[in-house]
Write a protein that holds these residues in place. Sequence first.
Motif, PDB file in Angstrom:
ATOM      1  N   GLY A  30       0.935  -1.270  -0.021  1.00 46.39           N
ATOM      2  CA  GLY A  30      -0.140  -0.151  -0.031  1.00 46.39           C
ATOM      3  C   GLY A  30       0.791   1.360  -0.075  1.00 46.39           C
ATOM      4  N   GLY A  31       2.095   1.093   0.668  1.00 50.71           N
ATOM      5  CA  GLY A  31       3.052   2.236   0.662  1.00 50.71           C
ATOM      6  C   GLY A  31       2.751   3.515   1.641  1.00 50.71           C
ATOM      7  N   THR A  32       1.605   3.305   2.452  1.00 48.05           N
ATOM      8  CA  THR A  32       1.141   4.472   3.258  1.00 48.05           C
ATOM      9  C   THR A  32       2.308   4.685   4.093  1.00 48.05           C
ATOM     10  OG1 THR A  32      -0.071   2.721   4.679  1.00 48.05           O
ATOM     11  CG2 THR A  32      -1.116   4.006   2.803  1.00 48.05           C
ATOM     12  N   THR A  33       3.096   3.850   4.867  1.00 53.35           N
ATOM     13  CA  THR A  33       4.093   4.188   5.809  1.00 53.35           C
ATOM     14  C   THR A  33       5.562   4.329   4.958  1.00 53.35           C
ATOM     15  OG1 THR A  33       3.126   3.271   7.551  1.00 53.35           O
ATOM     16  CG2 THR A  33       5.476   3.295   7.802  1.00 53.35           C
ATOM     17  N   GLN A  34       5.761   3.199   4.207  1.00 52.26           N
ATOM     18  CA  GLN A  34       6.909   3.237   3.390  1.00 52.26           C
ATOM     19  C   GLN A  34       7.317   4.537   2.296  1.00 52.26           C
ATOM     20  OE1 GLN A  34       9.043   0.274   2.925  1.00 52.26           O
ATOM     21  NE2 GLN A  34      10.485   1.109   1.262  1.00 52.26           N
ATOM     22  N   LEU A  35       6.597   5.180   1.694  1.00 48.71           N
ATOM     23  CA  LEU A  35       6.652   6.234   1.005  1.00 48.71           C
ATOM     24  C   LEU A  35       7.096   7.371   1.907  1.00 48.71           C
ATOM     25  CD1 LEU A  35       4.278   5.710  -2.099  1.00 48.71           C
ATOM     26  CD2 LEU A  35       6.643   5.182  -1.913  1.00 48.71           C
ATOM     27  N   ASP A  36       6.263   7.436   2.838  1.00 51.95           N
ATOM     28  CA  ASP A  36       6.589   8.554   3.812  1.00 51.95           C
ATOM     29  C   ASP A  36       7.939   8.618   4.568  1.00 51.95           C
ATOM     30  OD1 ASP A  36       3.880   9.710   3.681  1.00 51.95           O
ATOM     31  OD2 ASP A  36       3.019   8.862   5.554  1.00 51.95           O
ATOM     32  N   LEU A  37       8.299   7.430   4.720  1.00 48.52           N
ATOM     33  CA  LEU A  37       9.770   7.053   5.296  1.00 48.52           C
ATOM     34  C   LEU A  37      10.640   7.686   4.268  1.00 48.52           C
ATOM     35  CD1 LEU A  37       9.105   4.042   7.690  1.00 48.52           C
ATOM     36  CD2 LEU A  37       9.651   6.396   8.452  1.00 48.52           C
ATOM     37  N   MET A  38      10.206   7.128   3.036  1.00 54.05           N
ATOM     38  CA  MET A  38      11.387   7.272   1.956  1.00 54.05           C
ATOM     39  C   MET A  38      11.611   8.941   1.438  1.00 54.05           C
ATOM     40  SD  MET A  38      10.632   4.333  -0.639  1.00 54.05           S
ATOM     41  CE  MET A  38      11.678   4.720  -1.956  1.00 54.05           C
ATOM     42  N   LYS A  39      10.301   9.717   1.594  1.00 54.25           N
ATOM     43  CA  LYS A  39      10.233  11.091   1.451  1.00 54.25           C
ATOM     44  C   LYS A  39      10.947  11.826   2.742  1.00 54.25           C
ATOM     45  CE  LYS A  39       5.986  11.009  -0.986  1.00 54.25           C
ATOM     46  NZ  LYS A  39       4.453  11.567  -0.852  1.00 54.25           N
ATOM     47  N   ASP A  40      10.737  11.223   3.903  1.00 56.13           N
ATOM     48  CA  ASP A  40      11.578  11.777   4.913  1.00 56.13           C
ATOM     49  C   ASP A  40      13.294  11.408   4.798  1.00 56.13           C
ATOM     50  OD1 ASP A  40       9.140  13.095   5.915  1.00 56.13           O
ATOM     51  OD2 ASP A  40       8.670  11.430   7.434  1.00 56.13           O
ATOM     52  N   GLY A  41      13.742  10.573   4.059  1.00 59.95           N
ATOM     53  CA  GLY A  41      15.026  10.193   4.107  1.00 59.95           C
ATOM     54  C   GLY A  41      15.307   9.356   5.236  1.00 59.95           C
ATOM     55  N   ILE A  42      14.318   8.645   5.816  1.00 55.47           N
ATOM     56  CA  ILE A  42      14.551   7.650   6.886  1.00 55.47           C
ATOM     57  C   ILE A  42      14.917   6.238   6.337  1.00 55.47           C
ATOM     58  CG2 ILE A  42      13.850   6.600   8.949  1.00 55.47           C
ATOM     59  CD1 ILE A  42      14.479   9.701   9.022  1.00 55.47           C
ATOM     60  N   LEU A  43      14.377   5.936   5.191  1.00 54.48           N
ATOM     61  CA  LEU A  43      14.623   4.729   4.338  1.00 54.48           C
ATOM     62  C   LEU A  43      14.857   5.134   2.826  1.00 54.48           C
ATOM     63  CD1 LEU A  43      11.469   2.550   5.270  1.00 54.48           C
ATOM     64  CD2 LEU A  43      13.944   2.774   6.354  1.00 54.48           C
ATOM     65  N   GLU A  44      16.172   4.679   2.662  1.00 54.40           N
ATOM     66  CA  GLU A  44      16.692   4.822   0.943  1.00 54.40           C
ATOM     67  C   GLU A  44      16.904   3.623   0.445  1.00 54.40           C
ATOM     68  OE1 GLU A  44      19.932   7.445   2.124  1.00 54.40           O
ATOM     69  OE2 GLU A  44      18.639   9.204   1.853  1.00 54.40           O
ATOM     70  N   PRO A  45      15.933   2.672   0.423  1.00 54.72           N
ATOM     71  CA  PRO A  45      16.254   1.467  -0.393  1.00 54.72           C
ATOM     72  C   PRO A  45      16.729   1.679  -1.819  1.00 54.72           C
ATOM     73  CG  PRO A  45      13.849   1.792  -0.265  1.00 54.72           C
ATOM     74  CD  PRO A  45      14.482   2.867   0.583  1.00 54.72           C
ATOM     75  N   PRO A  46      17.562   0.989  -2.234  1.00 62.20           N
ATOM     76  CA  PRO A  46      18.109   0.999  -3.651  1.00 62.20           C
ATOM     77  C   PRO A  46      17.054   0.415  -4.718  1.00 62.20           C
ATOM     78  CG  PRO A  46      19.381  -0.444  -2.593  1.00 62.20           C
ATOM     79  CD  PRO A  46      18.558   0.092  -1.480  1.00 62.20           C
ATOM     80  N   ARG A  47      16.297  -0.475  -4.195  1.00 63.93           N
ATOM     81  CA  ARG A  47      15.510  -1.237  -4.909  1.00 63.93           C
ATOM     82  C   ARG A  47      13.954  -1.278  -4.240  1.00 63.93           C
ATOM     83  NH1 ARG A  47      16.647  -6.862  -8.034  1.00 63.93           N
ATOM     84  NH2 ARG A  47      17.470  -5.153  -9.399  1.00 63.93           N
ATOM     85  N   LEU A  48      12.912  -1.304  -4.927  1.00 64.61           N
ATOM     86  CA  LEU A  48      11.558  -1.490  -4.495  1.00 64.61           C
ATOM     87  C   LEU A  48      11.004  -2.690  -5.031  1.00 64.61           C
ATOM     88  CD1 LEU A  48       9.692   1.986  -3.722  1.00 64.61           C
ATOM     89  CD2 LEU A  48      10.553   0.325  -2.042  1.00 64.61           C
ATOM     90  N   ILE A  49      10.435  -3.588  -4.143  1.00 64.25           N
ATOM     91  CA  ILE A  49       9.879  -4.837  -4.935  1.00 64.25           C
ATOM     92  C   ILE A  49       8.232  -4.513  -4.891  1.00 64.25           C
ATOM     93  CG2 ILE A  49       9.739  -7.376  -4.972  1.00 64.25           C
ATOM     94  CD1 ILE A  49      12.767  -7.180  -3.683  1.00 64.25           C
ATOM     95  N   ASP A  50       7.652  -4.433  -5.782  1.00 65.15           N
ATOM     96  CA  ASP A  50       6.192  -4.269  -5.851  1.00 65.15           C
ATOM     97  C   ASP A  50       5.495  -5.708  -5.698  1.00 65.15           C
ATOM     98  OD1 ASP A  50       3.511  -3.915  -6.310  1.00 65.15           O
ATOM     99  OD2 ASP A  50       3.930  -2.470  -8.003  1.00 65.15           O
ATOM    100  N   ILE A  51       4.792  -5.903  -4.570  1.00 71.84           N
ATOM    101  CA  ILE A  51       4.474  -7.285  -3.942  1.00 71.84           C
ATOM    102  C   ILE A  51       2.704  -7.110  -4.321  1.00 71.84           C
ATOM    103  CG2 ILE A  51       6.096  -7.883  -2.591  1.00 71.84           C
ATOM    104  CD1 ILE A  51       4.246  -7.464  -0.077  1.00 71.84           C
ATOM    105  N   THR A  52       2.082  -5.909  -4.852  1.00 75.01           N
ATOM    106  CA  THR A  52       0.726  -5.968  -4.975  1.00 75.01           C
ATOM    107  C   THR A  52      -0.101  -6.916  -5.872  1.00 75.01           C
ATOM    108  OG1 THR A  52       1.015  -4.301  -6.762  1.00 75.01           O
ATOM    109  CG2 THR A  52       0.806  -3.563  -4.433  1.00 75.01           C
ATOM    110  N   ARG A  53       0.732  -7.546  -6.919  1.00 75.71           N
ATOM    111  CA  ARG A  53       0.225  -8.761  -7.588  1.00 75.71           C
ATOM    112  C   ARG A  53       0.110 -10.056  -7.092  1.00 75.71           C
ATOM    113  NH1 ARG A  53      -0.537  -6.340 -12.859  1.00 75.71           N
ATOM    114  NH2 ARG A  53      -0.950  -3.983 -12.559  1.00 75.71           N
ATOM    115  N   LEU A  54       0.776 -10.188  -5.903  1.00 76.17           N
ATOM    116  CA  LEU A  54       1.022 -11.484  -5.387  1.00 76.17           C
ATOM    117  C   LEU A  54      -0.463 -12.106  -5.065  1.00 76.17           C
ATOM    118  CD1 LEU A  54       4.101 -11.220  -3.169  1.00 76.17           C
ATOM    119  CD2 LEU A  54       3.848 -11.588  -5.822  1.00 76.17           C
ATOM    120  N   PRO A  55      -0.681 -13.507  -4.871  1.00 75.26           N
ATOM    121  CA  PRO A  55      -1.985 -13.957  -4.548  1.00 75.26           C
ATOM    122  C   PRO A  55      -2.189 -13.985  -3.030  1.00 75.26           C
ATOM    123  CG  PRO A  55      -0.367 -15.723  -5.295  1.00 75.26           C
ATOM    124  CD  PRO A  55       0.138 -14.231  -5.424  1.00 75.26           C
TER     125      PRO A  55
END
Length: 329
Positions: A30-55
Amino acid sequence: MRAFDYVRATDTREAVRLLADDPAASCLAGGTTQLDLMKDGILEPPRLIDITRLPLHGIEHRGESVHVGALVTMEELAADATVAERLPMVREALLLGASVQLRNMATIGGNLLQRTRCRYFRDPTVGECNKRSPGSGCAAVQGAARMHAVLGASERCIALHASDLAVALVALDAVVHIQGPAESRSVPLTEFYLTADVSPERENVLEHAELITGVEIPLPPSAARSGYLKVRDRASYEFALASAAVLLVVEGGTIRQARVGLGGVGTKPWRAYEAEHVLTGAPATTATFLQAAEATMRDAWTVPGTEFKVPLARRTLVRELQNVSRVMA
């Protein structure tokens, strides 16, 4: 926000493999926490793995439990008929946990894994944060600490776990199902979270290359009554100052079964075993509820600014015990 690679996984094992291949990668749902932390510079993952299509989207009713896929949204779970009928405190925790817009995006797995709302953790200009930088100290202990924890806290960290849903689920003995590179495992939610006084930098037992696939919620006895009370500064979209998830089975005025979770006061969703011990087998009276609340908060650890949470948590628990048992003050 720094640039990052984006990969969409097509199945669960591929997502786990992608995580295992990149120790710095993160998952995106959903990204509701992940993206906030990335915008704040707290998390800086070099790769995001989108899992929204998983069953991992379904809600299944299997005997006396409800199995919830990790990618089910908060709104979908709140709308489930069995949850509304048999698990009212789960539904109430979901509805009180976020706005409608966020509930339609936020996933159950993401909600359980959300990071703390501590203002010091989320401010990269603050150097003293054991959660971000182990051994650096805790700025909250000496700073403004009104929204922080008093249970599971110490001079090492007083960051609050903000999930409402997790409070209800720990009270219900929910189990988290996890898929790793080599095997799957199941962990009771009461054992999934770690207190900040032990390991501020690590909030749960999930390893990097593991993925939550679902949550199993046992259904309580049909005679049980439950509810969730959240005390906050304003009525809409606000985190708890104190909350209580309560389930009781009362027969002939005696409490035969009690399950209690506390929120807004713990460094993890707090299972109040001390309260349950006092309540079980005791009369369903306000005097019993006061004893249970006192036992729960006996070992609270406070700093200037959080002392008020101890009596507030007591009153919150007593009020919800009264609500659920229908005992008036």
